[in-house]
Design an enzyme around this catalytic site. Structure first.
Site, PDB file in Angstrom:
ATOM      1  N   GLY A   1       0.856  -1.180   0.000  1.00 10.48           N
ATOM      2  CA  GLY A   1       0.000   0.000   0.000  1.00 10.48           C
ATOM      3  C   GLY A   1       0.890   1.226   0.000  1.00 10.48           C
ATOM      4  N   LYS A   2       0.568   2.206  -0.832  1.00 12.53           N
ATOM      5  CA  LYS A   2       1.459   3.356  -0.966  1.00 12.53           C
ATOM      6  C   LYS A   2       1.627   4.098   0.359  1.00 12.53           C
ATOM      7  CE  LYS A   2       2.035   5.454  -4.730  1.00 12.53           C
ATOM      8  NZ  LYS A   2       3.177   4.622  -5.141  1.00 12.53           N
TER       9      LYS A   2
ATOM     10  N   ALA B   1       1.277   2.896   3.469  1.00 13.24           N
ATOM     11  CA  ALA B   1       2.048   2.085   4.406  1.00 13.24           C
ATOM     12  C   ALA B   1       3.513   2.021   4.007  1.00 13.24           C
ATOM     13  CB  ALA B   1       1.452   0.681   4.485  1.00 13.24           C
TER      14      ALA B   1
ATOM     15  N   ASN C   1       5.679  10.637 -10.917  1.00 11.55           N
ATOM     16  CA  ASN C   1       6.652  10.030 -11.816  1.00 11.55           C
ATOM     17  C   ASN C   1       6.428  10.589 -13.223  1.00 11.55           C
ATOM     18  OD1 ASN C   1       4.476   8.611 -12.962  1.00 11.55           O
ATOM     19  ND2 ASN C   1       4.933   6.705 -11.877  1.00 11.55           N
TER      20      ASN C   1
ATOM     21  N   THR D   1       9.973  12.240 -10.700  1.00  9.74           N
ATOM     22  CA  THR D   1      10.901  11.122 -10.565  1.00  9.74           C
ATOM     23  C   THR D   1      11.014  10.376 -11.893  1.00  9.74           C
ATOM     24  OG1 THR D   1       9.159   9.652  -9.736  1.00  9.74           O
ATOM     25  CG2 THR D   1      10.433  10.894  -8.102  1.00  9.74           C
TER      26      THR D   1
ATOM     27  N   GLY E   1      17.119   9.467 -12.222  1.00 10.95           N
ATOM     28  CA  GLY E   1      17.103  10.484 -11.169  1.00 10.95           C
ATOM     29  C   GLY E   1      15.798  11.235 -11.111  1.00 10.95           C
TER      30      GLY E   1
ATOM     31  N   ALA F   1       7.698  -0.220  -4.881  1.00  5.52           N
ATOM     32  CA  ALA F   1       7.904   0.661  -3.718  1.00  5.52           C
ATOM     33  C   ALA F   1       9.101   1.588  -3.843  1.00  5.52           C
ATOM     34  CB  ALA F   1       8.000  -0.131  -2.416  1.00  5.52           C
ATOM     35  N   ALA F   2       9.747   1.628  -5.003  1.00  7.86           N
ATOM     36  CA  ALA F   2      10.864   2.567  -5.170  1.00  7.86           C
ATOM     37  C   ALA F   2      10.362   4.009  -5.063  1.00  7.86           C
ATOM     38  CB  ALA F   2      11.549   2.345  -6.506  1.00  7.86           C
ATOM     39  N   GLY F   3       9.227   4.293  -5.711  1.00 13.05           N
ATOM     40  CA  GLY F   3       8.662   5.639  -5.621  1.00 13.05           C
ATOM     41  C   GLY F   3       8.223   5.980  -4.210  1.00 13.05           C
ATOM     42  N   ASP F   4       7.687   4.999  -3.500  1.00 15.31           N
ATOM     43  CA  ASP F   4       7.266   5.222  -2.113  1.00 15.31           C
ATOM     44  C   ASP F   4       8.473   5.474  -1.212  1.00 15.31           C
ATOM     45  OD1 ASP F   4       4.629   4.771  -2.869  1.00 15.31           O
ATOM     46  OD2 ASP F   4       4.773   2.619  -2.479  1.00 15.31           O
TER      47      ASP F   4
ATOM     48  N   GLY G   1      10.433  -7.135  -3.368  1.00 13.89           N
ATOM     49  CA  GLY G   1       9.318  -6.784  -2.496  1.00 13.89           C
ATOM     50  C   GLY G   1       9.123  -5.304  -2.329  1.00 13.89           C
TER      51      GLY G   1
END
Length: 303
Positions: free
Chosen positions: A41-42, A44, A187, A223, A228, A252-255, A290
């Site tokens: 979840g974004k 969380a 993004n 992003t 970068g 979850a990289a963006g989160d 993950g």
């Protein structure tokens, strides 16, 4: 730095992930490789990033179901040293679920069944009004109702908090919401949808950032994954590159980026230095499988 001054309002989902050689085309069935479940979840993911990259308890405002997945959610959040006093339980609707496919390049495709996330309402926010008004930073996404997001943004803005929005998953955003923002972190695809400009190079990214900032947002951070981020702040546009890493899973990289950016701002870093910190944290996360399991700890992020 006290991360309890950072409030994250958003979603909690259980991620069900299948790794495959490629993402399926419409109508195509493919054979996957390994399967696993973990917390996501974004909202969380972002509050876990804040907690791991900060020092003390951030506050999470969310809604989960009265089910086994929801009970597991509370255990996970408490284990991450997060204030769960404003995680509400819906007696009727199940906890949100995300179905995720990850290909061998680490790219992903995600479908979310919102569940209780869709029931986070203004009445819930009123129960958390005091903690929002005392916060320094409020971080928002769009996996909860847009009217709830705007209500939080307005409340936080009027009490002097910095409101940061990650506009994902992208939907129609009223201009009335944008005027409450200290920063927006889309993004590339989200920035294109917000601006109406296709981003193919630095010039088009600058034009997109200008178009978004003209809607009333002080700071725009676009992003770009391994490339970068493009940043528009204080009337200046610049590209902040990221260290090249071999990605195995971008979930979850963006989160991670958003959580790290908030921590940087809360510590008094400039927007550009906070972006550098966020690039580093997100770069580490893509080298791991993950969602929350990929988020690094502060000792791993050197700025």
């Amino acid at each position: 730095m006290n991360t309890e001054k950072i409030v994250v309002v958003g979603s909690f989902n259980i991620d069900m992930v299948v790794r495959a050689d490629k993402l399926p085309a419409p109508g195509e069935t493919i054979l996957g490789n390994d399967f696993f479940m973990n917390s996501g979840g974004k909202g969380a993911n972002q509050v876990v990033a804040v907690s791991r990259l900060g020092k003390e308890k951030p506050v999470f405002i969310a809604k989960i179901g009265n089910d086994l997945l929801g009970k597991n959610a509370m255990e996970v959040l408490r284990a991450e040293n997060i204030n769960t006093g404003y995680v509400f339980i819906d007696p009727e609707i199940p906890t949100g679920v995300a179905l995720i496919t990850v290909d061998k390049q680490g790219e992903n495709s995600i479908v979310v069944a919102s569940g209780a996330n869709a029931r986070l309402c203004i009445e819930d926010i009123d129960k958390a009004k005091d903690i929002i008004e005392k916060s320094d930073i409020v971080l928002l996404q769009l996996e909860t109702p847009i009217e709830t997001v705007e209500y939080v943004a307005k409340l936080a803005y009027r009490s002097g908090s910095k409101v940061i929005l990650n506009p994902a998953p992208m939907r129609n955003i009223p201009d009335s919401l944008l005027k409450y923002l200290y920063a927006i972190v889309p993004n590339r695809i989200e920035a294109e949808m917000l601006s109406g400009i296709t981003i193919v190079d630095s010039n088009s990214a600058c034009a997109a950032a200008d178009a978004i900032s003209r809607k009333g947002v002080k700071n725009v951070i676009i992003t770009m994954g391994g490339s970068g981020a493009f940043v528009k702040c204080d009337g200046i546009f610049l590209h902040i590159s990221a260290e090249k890493r071999e990605a195995i899973d971008t979930t979850a990289a963006g989160d991670t980026f958003c959580g790290a950016f908030c921590v940087g701002i809360s510590e008094g870093l400039s927007v550009t230095d906070a972006v550098k910190m966020a690039n580093t944290a997100a770069g580490i996360s893509v080298t791991r499988k993950g969602a929350q399991s990929s988020i690094p700890y502060r000792k791993e992020v050197r700025i």
